[in-house]
Design an enzyme around this catalytic site. Structure first.
Site, mmCIF file in Angstrom:
data_model
loop_
_atom_site.group_PDB
_atom_site.id
_atom_site.type_symbol
_atom_site.label_atom_id
_atom_site.label_comp_id
_atom_site.label_asym_id
_atom_site.label_seq_id
_atom_site.Cartn_x
_atom_site.Cartn_y
_atom_site.Cartn_z
ATOM 1 C CG ASN A 11 -1.546 1.160 1.484
ATOM 2 O OD1 ASN A 11 -1.720 2.190 0.415
ATOM 3 N ND2 ASN A 11 -2.860 1.238 2.399
ATOM 4 N NE ARG A 94 -6.083 1.908 -0.214
ATOM 5 C CZ ARG A 94 -5.952 2.811 0.433
ATOM 6 N NH1 ARG A 94 -5.087 3.375 0.966
ATOM 7 N NH2 ARG A 94 -7.306 3.782 0.442
ATOM 8 C CG HIS A 183 -12.988 3.619 3.087
ATOM 9 N ND1 HIS A 183 -13.710 4.548 3.801
ATOM 10 C CD2 HIS A 183 -11.612 3.891 3.207
ATOM 11 C CE1 HIS A 183 -12.671 5.430 4.264
ATOM 12 N NE2 HIS A 183 -11.558 5.126 3.858
ATOM 13 N NE ARG A 244 -10.499 12.685 3.364
ATOM 14 C CZ ARG A 244 -10.201 11.526 3.415
ATOM 15 N NH1 ARG A 244 -11.174 10.565 3.771
ATOM 16 N NH2 ARG A 244 -9.063 11.003 2.902
ATOM 17 C CD GLU A 387 -9.017 -0.973 4.089
ATOM 18 O OE1 GLU A 387 -9.259 -0.369 3.076
ATOM 19 O OE2 GLU A 387 -8.711 -0.433 5.110
#
Length: 407
Positions: A11, A94, A183, A244, A387
């Site tokens: 990743n 990823r 996601h 955010r 993940e």
């Protein structure tokens, strides 16, 4: 000849590389680590062999991603797990944005790289870093299948009614403006694990997945397929997050430009890095926010209430989208560990068949578990996400499929 069974998952961020090495015979982790602050004098690599051995940390300048992956290879080799091992079947990467073209894990070639590059304008913070990691790994092992697993892929099953924004169609199509979602590997993994927890197949259940970390997103999953998700063109839309804003009236940006004289870049920084929980109360760590609430801090309490209010709105909306809900699954850092968030999110939703058992909710565990009372019509679950395992599984399945087709 023995079939290789290991997958290295990478990743790659703009200044970091996270990695895990897994054996797909039993989904066993062999090693994991992190290289951070790439390009700085204060770079470091933290490596953990998971089959015995001590965690190791090295500090010192790591010039670029090529040097970072070389450092990763050296750490793995020190444990007898080198990247040159014949047991390595693939490297899974990823990739944040795959647009509409990439709906499945994909073996990477020059055409795939070019398309990931073309998507940089809609993922300027992520896709360039992903590309650097891929190209570096390809240079190190050109003989090995490199597989891209896209964050957006799981959400490509959304109907057009959920994926399109209500703006001029020609403008939207010309500039690839639509809702992509993110996601996706987490939502895919958690929705399937939730079905398993209920003793059913994914095709039999409808699940609302709440991925609550510093970035946060919700999804409505019907029979194993995503039909709606909260993030949009970028990861800014949707839930209140650590830094955010989530959903906001688009006219706020015009107002800030006209009245406050802010540039597009300044507004971008405001909404992505200085909003959400940190903008509301100065903290984006839910543990710290809860501590402040316990001490009577009103700003922290308001931030928490806004966070939960938005969460409830999405739970209600996705309940309506699905029509029938079998489970609500909490996952990621906040979702897995913050019992007060789970309790508050479910409070008042008893008429929808949703509730949590206080004792079950307070238990800390790394295992998937149901936290709703036995009488609840809808299961409420905590399902740890994974993940890296999802990327490894998808990569390995694709490589095996390709090997089978060549026999």
């Amino acid at each position: 000849m023995t079939t290789p069974t290991r997958v290295l998952v990478l990743n790659s961020g703009s200044s970091s590389v996270k990695y895990q090495l897994l054996d797909m015979r039993d989904d066993r982790r062999l090693a994991q680590g992190l290289v951070e602050r790439i390009g700085e004098e204060t770079s470091r690599i933290v490596h953990t062999p998971l089959q015995g051995g001590e965690k190791r940390e090295k500090n010192g300048p790591i010039a670029d991603h090529a040097a970072a992956l070389k450092a990763v290879a050296e750490e793995l080799a020190a444990d007898g797990l080198g990247m040159d091992s014949p047991e390595l079947a693939a490297i899974g990467h990823r990739v944040v944005h795959g647009g509409l073209r990439f709906t499945e894990p994909t073996v990477i070639d020059e055409e795939v790289l070019a398309e990931i590059e073309r998507l940089v304008p809609v993922a300027p913070l992520h896709n360039p870093a992903n590309l650097v990691g891929i190209r570096t790994a390809m240079a190190m092992r050109p003989d090995l299948p490199q597989v891209a697993v896209f964050d957006t892929a799981f959400h490509t099953t959304m109907p057009e009614s959920a994926a399109r924004y209500a703006i001029d169609v020609e403008t939207a199509d010309a500039h690839r403006i639509r809702r992509y979602g993110f996601h996706g590997t987490s939502h895919a993994f958690v929705s399937r694990e939730t079905a398993k927890l209920l003793g059913k197949e994914p095709e039999e259940v409808n699940v609302i997945v709440l991925h609550l970390g510093n970035g946060a997103s919700a999804s409505a999953v019907r029979g194993g397929r995503c039909v709606d998700t909260s993030m949009g063109l970028t990861p800014l839309e949707g839930l209140v997050m650590g830094t955010r804003s989530g959903d906001i009236d688009p006219a706020v940006t015009f107002h800030l430009k006209r009245v406050a004289g802010m540039s597009a870049d300044e507004i971008d920084v405001l909404l992505n890095k200085r909003s959400g929980l940190v903008g509301l109360c100065g903290d984006n760590d839910m543990r710290e926010i809860r501590r402040r609430i316990d001490e009577g801090d009103e700003r922290a309490a308001l931030a928490f209430d806004i966070y939960v209010h938005r969460l409830k709105k999405y739970i209600g909306a996705y309940y309506a989208v699905l029509g029938r809900v079998d489970a609500v699954a909490f996952t990621a850092g906040v979702g897995e560990n913050a019992a007060p968030v789970r309790e508050a999110a479910m409070a008042g939703l008893e008429e929808l068949g949703l509730a949590v058992d206080a004792d079950l909710n307070s238990v800390r565990s790394d295992e998937a578990r149901i936290i709703s009372p036995v009488y609840a019509r809808v299961a409420v679950a905590v399902v740890p996400t994974d993940e890296e395992l999802e990327i490894a599984r998808q990569s390995y399945a694709l490589v095996l499929e390709g090997a089978g087709s060549n026999e």
